[in-house]
Write a protein that holds these residues in place. Structure first.
Motif, short mmCIF file in Angstrom:
data_model
loop_
_atom_site.label_atom_id
_atom_site.label_comp_id
_atom_site.label_asym_id
_atom_site.label_seq_id
_atom_site.Cartn_x
_atom_site.Cartn_y
_atom_site.Cartn_z
N ASP A 261 48.26 6.12 -5.64
CA ASP A 261 49.38 5.93 -4.73
C ASP A 261 49.97 4.53 -4.89
O ASP A 261 51.19 4.35 -4.99
CB ASP A 261 48.93 6.16 -3.29
CG ASP A 261 50.07 6.13 -2.30
OD1 ASP A 261 51.19 6.53 -2.65
OD2 ASP A 261 49.84 5.70 -1.15
N ASN A 262 49.08 3.54 -4.96
CA ASN A 262 49.55 2.16 -5.13
C ASN A 262 50.18 1.95 -6.50
O ASN A 262 51.15 1.19 -6.63
CB ASN A 262 48.38 1.18 -4.94
CG ASN A 262 47.88 1.14 -3.51
OD1 ASN A 262 48.64 1.33 -2.58
ND2 ASN A 262 46.59 0.90 -3.33
N HIS A 263 49.64 2.62 -7.50
CA HIS A 263 50.13 2.41 -8.86
C HIS A 263 51.46 3.12 -9.11
O HIS A 263 52.38 2.54 -9.71
CB HIS A 263 49.09 2.92 -9.87
CG HIS A 263 49.57 2.90 -11.29
ND1 HIS A 263 49.68 1.73 -12.02
CD2 HIS A 263 49.97 3.90 -12.12
CE1 HIS A 263 50.14 2.01 -13.23
NE2 HIS A 263 50.33 3.32 -13.32
N GLY A 265 53.67 4.49 -6.85
CA GLY A 265 54.76 4.15 -5.95
C GLY A 265 55.53 5.37 -5.45
O GLY A 265 55.04 6.48 -5.41
N ARG A 266 56.79 5.15 -5.12
CA ARG A 266 57.56 6.14 -4.37
C ARG A 266 57.86 7.41 -5.16
O ARG A 266 58.05 8.47 -4.58
CB ARG A 266 58.87 5.53 -3.89
CG ARG A 266 59.82 5.14 -5.01
CD ARG A 266 61.21 4.82 -4.46
NE ARG A 266 61.16 3.72 -3.50
CZ ARG A 266 62.24 3.29 -2.85
NH1 ARG A 266 63.41 3.87 -3.03
NH2 ARG A 266 62.13 2.28 -2.01
N ARG A 269 54.92 9.62 -4.38
CA ARG A 269 54.23 9.37 -3.12
C ARG A 269 54.00 10.64 -2.31
O ARG A 269 52.92 10.85 -1.74
CB ARG A 269 54.99 8.34 -2.30
CG ARG A 269 54.34 7.98 -0.97
CD ARG A 269 54.54 6.52 -0.66
NE ARG A 269 53.77 5.67 -1.53
CZ ARG A 269 54.11 4.40 -1.85
NH1 ARG A 269 55.24 3.89 -1.37
NH2 ARG A 269 53.35 3.68 -2.64
#
Length: 332
Positions: A261-263, A265-266, A269
């Motif tokens: 999720d952090n890697h 991104g949107r 997501r």
């Protein structure tokens, strides 16, 4: 082989003495019209595996490059070494245009595996990862009745398909292009597994292409680093030890997807957080069977945070379980 290899075979092994010869022989049996190299990463086994791979490296110095590691230098997840240093080192040392991994307890089922996949990648530049089907076997090599998790009738899949678990290629069935991304990101070393996030890193640069035939025998046994002998039938077991293992496995999926999720991104997501919520609800169910209501509450909160705007039955079941977990923990 003195020529520069077109394909690098990355074989990693730890405590695979009963299986490693079959794995290596399945690699040496490959028939190709190009040179390939075999990188064997051995992780300081205690069962004689190191001596076996040293013997093979001495017998085939023109093909095999042997890397011997210290187990103490390895990265851990959940208190256990992951073999990640061994895995990454092999990939960094690879010289081929293409890389294909194999674990020391698995083996390839066809001598044209490398040729098939190399030809496919050469023909389809839009494909980043080529993979085939797997057969599942137990510790003794007997077949296991495990259904395929790869759809029929499709030949190309996207990163979104992969994140949604529409399919999953076993590591030994995969070949991918070297150098699609730079250094491994720091978060990669903190993931519970190495293959899934590697596929994500590669699939950001191209699709998955399926060769629709069995290419690898994937072994499920108690010594497996990730499988740990956990067959689909055992996922439905209700004994406490098995439920605890299942809860830990769901937790590993959650940790993995939070890194992703952090890697990512949107762009991904919605997909990623929906899966986190699903995993967290499943983990809560495992803890519920154990009567561990404090962890039921933690897992349910993780589901809520991942998908706070869910509606309908998912929302109602999450709220009911959360309320019950508070009632149960307040009684103790």
């Amino acid at each position: 082989m003195s020529d520069e290899p077109l394909v690098s075979v990355s074989l990693i092994t730890y405590n695979h003495a009963p299986f490693i010869e079959q794995a290596i022989e399945s690699v040496l049996a490959q028939k190709t019209n190009f040179p390939f190299e075999v990188l064997i990463g051995e992780d300081e086994s205690r069962d004689g595996t190191r001596e076996i791979v040293q013997r093979y490296a001495a017998a085939h110095p023109e093909v095999i490059r042997l890397h011997l590691h210290s187990r103490s230098s390895n990265i851990q997840y959940g208190g256990r070494p992951t073999g990640r240093h061994n895995f990454v080192n092999n990939l960094k040392c690879a010289r081929g245009k293409y890389i294909t991994p194999l674990d020391g307890d698995d083996y390839w089922t066809t001598p044209n595996k490398l040729q098939l996949q190399c030809d496919h990648l050469e023909k389809h530049p839009e494909i980043a990862i080529c993979f085939g089907r797997s057969e599942f076997i137990d510790e003794k090599g007997a077949p296991l009745d495990i259904p395929s998790n790869i759809p029929t009738g499709e030949s190309t899949f996207t990163l979104a398909d992969f994140l949604q678990h529409r399919f999953f290629p076993r590591m030994g069935s995969v070949m991918f292009r070297r150098g699609l991304f730079g250094d491994f990101p720091e978060w990669y070393y903190r993931c519970p597994v190495g293959d899934f996030p590697l596929h994500v890193l590669n699939a950001q640069h191209g699709n998955f292409g399926l060769i629709d035939q069995v290419l690898v025998a994937y072994r499920i046994h108690p010594g497996g680093l990730w499988s740990q002998g956990l067959t689909p039938a055992e996922w439905s077991a209700s004994n406490p030890a098995q439920q605890q293992r299942i809860a830990e496995r769901w937790g590993a999926f959650i940790d993995l997807y939070e890194h992703l999720d952090n890697h990512l991104g949107r762009n991904y997501r919605g997909i990623v957080r929906k899966k986190i919520a699903e995993f967290a609800r499943s983990q809560a169910g495992a803890f519920q069977l154990l009567g561990d209501w404090r962890n039921v509450r933690r897992s349910t909160w993780r589901a809520w945070r991942a998908e706070p705007f869910s509606t309908g039955q998912r929302l109602r079941s999450t709220l009911r379980l959360l309320l019950r977990s508070y009632r149960e923990t307040s009684r103790r």
